[in-house]
Scaffold this motif. Structure first.
Motif, mmCIF file in Angstrom:
data_model
loop_
_atom_site.group_PDB
_atom_site.id
_atom_site.type_symbol
_atom_site.label_atom_id
_atom_site.label_comp_id
_atom_site.label_asym_id
_atom_site.label_seq_id
_atom_site.Cartn_x
_atom_site.Cartn_y
_atom_site.Cartn_z
ATOM 1 N N LEU A 178 0.870 -1.170 0.000
ATOM 2 C CA LEU A 178 0.000 0.000 0.000
ATOM 3 C C LEU A 178 0.908 1.221 0.000
ATOM 4 N N TYR A 179 1.179 1.742 -1.191
ATOM 5 C CA TYR A 179 2.131 2.837 -1.322
ATOM 6 C C TYR A 179 1.531 4.143 -0.834
ATOM 7 N N VAL A 259 15.787 -6.943 -5.644
ATOM 8 C CA VAL A 259 14.991 -6.988 -6.869
ATOM 9 C C VAL A 259 13.514 -7.179 -6.538
ATOM 10 N N SER A 260 13.225 -8.075 -5.616
ATOM 11 C CA SER A 260 11.828 -8.341 -5.255
ATOM 12 C C SER A 260 11.160 -7.111 -4.654
ATOM 13 N N PHE A 261 11.875 -6.413 -3.765
ATOM 14 C CA PHE A 261 11.284 -5.213 -3.161
ATOM 15 C C PHE A 261 11.114 -4.114 -4.206
ATOM 16 N N THR A 262 12.097 -3.949 -5.106
ATOM 17 C CA THR A 262 11.979 -2.941 -6.157
ATOM 18 C C THR A 262 10.774 -3.222 -7.038
ATOM 19 N N ALA A 263 10.568 -4.492 -7.388
ATOM 20 C CA ALA A 263 9.402 -4.861 -8.188
ATOM 21 C C ALA A 263 8.108 -4.541 -7.452
ATOM 22 N N ALA A 268 3.439 -0.986 -6.844
ATOM 23 C CA ALA A 268 2.572 -0.243 -5.930
ATOM 24 C C ALA A 268 2.411 1.208 -6.364
ATOM 25 N N VAL A 269 3.505 1.823 -6.818
ATOM 26 C CA VAL A 269 3.436 3.221 -7.252
ATOM 27 C C VAL A 269 2.553 3.359 -8.488
ATOM 28 N N LEU A 270 2.754 2.498 -9.467
ATOM 29 C CA LEU A 270 1.947 2.563 -10.685
ATOM 30 C C LEU A 270 0.487 2.236 -10.395
ATOM 31 N N LYS A 271 0.251 1.323 -9.483
ATOM 32 C CA LYS A 271 -1.126 0.987 -9.109
ATOM 33 C C LYS A 271 -1.815 2.166 -8.433
ATOM 34 N N LYS A 272 -1.018 3.016 -7.778
ATOM 35 C CA LYS A 272 -1.553 4.209 -7.115
ATOM 36 C C LYS A 272 -1.951 5.281 -8.123
#
Length: 405
Positions: A178-179, A259-263, A268-272
């Motif tokens: 949840l960004y 890598v996993s956290f960056t993904a 999350a940002v794009l979904k926002k």
């Protein structure tokens, strides 16, 4: 030398086979009796099968590989179906079929699963399956099949390589985040409004005097009645929130977690609804401009699927050499597993012109920060650098303590 030995070995074994046939026949002729002829006739079927197998061609085998889909996420399982067809009913005692996997998949357990022994007999069609568990991130190739067969005595062995290529892409595993933006930029960045005044009419933050051009629907009638002057609602100006992520690609034991956290962060940002860009420097420099939408997400995930920890430069060197950081007015997020004083100093220098820089420090599951890291975090706070420690398996809580402003 080895290639020259293979045909010689085949000829030598065939000579041995013929010699054994002559030997058993000669023994039966000269010795006579039931036992000697029984030995000859008992050996004869095996010898004839060996001769027939020597002239049998494995080219008639038609092998197909069926993979349900081409896109996977790291950690998923892959079921591979192998179908084999042939034209004749020639009896085959056994077939040892090995699926040649990519080097990234050739760890011992998976390699054993890709090698299968089947007993086709007189069957013209048969199939089998094997499962690869816990797929690693990356682009993986299935190159070919190596097929081996032989007789019971081991006198005749045949081998054939069938070139059949398949490819799958395994995207990095991600966690639903949840960004929440750490800070808000007004009328800045690529998504800022081009209008002179653009306001979010869903959130009124106060009242002000009427100005020419204000809409009739903006009038606050209660405030107008109290002050006997036309008062309009004051709305928050439309916000833009462009994000740029810099991912550390130096060799580190926590690189897969990075890598996993960056993904997870990008998704999350794009979904926002915000726009995001990414910079990585591994074998090559890769910079993705700030954009939004599903196509941007697919491009970023495809890049992260293939990224490797091969960066020759530390992340502070990346911040120092990339001139783009001076030109853009965005929220900068750094993802790394190594916290150093030069990194904090460089991030603090950028923060003087860009506002507060956020640095995500990736740690192992239940891994506590060292005393040196604690000191560096205190130094970062003094340099206006926000350091957030994120543990593997707890990515969802990365923004839990962020207060919206």
């Amino acid at each position: 030398m080895k290639k020259l030995w293979i045909p010689f070995k085949k000829v030598w074994r065939f000579v041995i086979l013929l010699f054994l046939i002559v030997l058993t026949f000669s023994y039966a002729m000269f010795q006579g009796g039931f036992v000697s002829w029984f030995l000859f006739y008992s050996f004869l079927p095996f010898a004839l099968y060996c001769i027939s197998l020597a002239f049998y061609s494995l080219n008639e085998l038609e092998i197909t590989r069926e993979i349900p889909k081409t896109d996977y996420n790291a950690g998923e399982s892959l079921k591979v179906s192998i179908n084999v067809k042939r034209n004749s009913n020639f009896p085959i005692f056994y077939l040892l079929i090995e699926d040649q996997l990519d080097e990234t998949l050739k760890f011992s357990q998976q390699k054993k699963k890709a090698k299968t022994l089947v007993l086709p007999g007189f069957k013209k069609e048969f199939s089998y399956e094997y499962i690869i568990d816990d797929l690693p991130r990356g682009e993986h190739l299935f190159h070919s099949f190596i097929v081996r067969t032989g007789d019971l005595l081991g006198l005749v062995e045949k081998e054939k390589v069938h070139q059949i290529e398949s490819k799958i892409i395994v995207y990095p595993a991600y966690t639903e985040l949840l960004y929440r933006p750490f800070e808000t930029h007004f009328d800045q960045g690529m998504t800022a409004s081009r209008e002179r005044v653009q306001r979010d009419t869903t959130l009124a933050i106060g009242v002000r005097d009427y100005q020419p051009g204000d809409r009739f629907s903006w009038i606050n009638w209660k405030a107008t009645a109290r002050r006997n002057e036309i008062m309009t609602k004051e709305f928050e100006q439309r916000q833009s929130h462009d994000v740029f992520v810099v991912m550390d690609c130096v060799p580190d034991k926590h690189f897969e977690a990075i890598v996993s956290f960056t993904a997870s962060l990008l998704r999350a940002v794009l979904k926002k609804g915000a726009q995001i860009g990414l910079l990585t420097i591994s074998r090559e420099r890769a910079s993705f401009p700030i954009r939004g939408g599903e196509n941007q997400l697919q491009q970023l995930f495809y890049h992260l699927a293939k990224i490797e920890a091969k960066s020759p430069s530390s992340i502070e060197k990346v911040l120092e050499t990339e001139g783009m950081f001076v030109q853009q007015t965005v929220s900068f997020l750094l993802v790394t597993a190594q916290l150093t004083k030069p990194l904090i100093e460089k991030a603090g220098f950028l923060g003087q012109r860009k506002g507060k820089i956020t640095l995500f420090l990736i740690k192992g599951e239940k891994e506590a920060p060292t005393q040196n890291e604690r000191s560096l975090i205190a130094l970062a706070n003094a340099r206006n650098v926000r350091v957030l420690m994120v543990h593997e398996g707890e990515f969802a809580s990365a923004f839990s303590e962020v207060n919206l402003r």
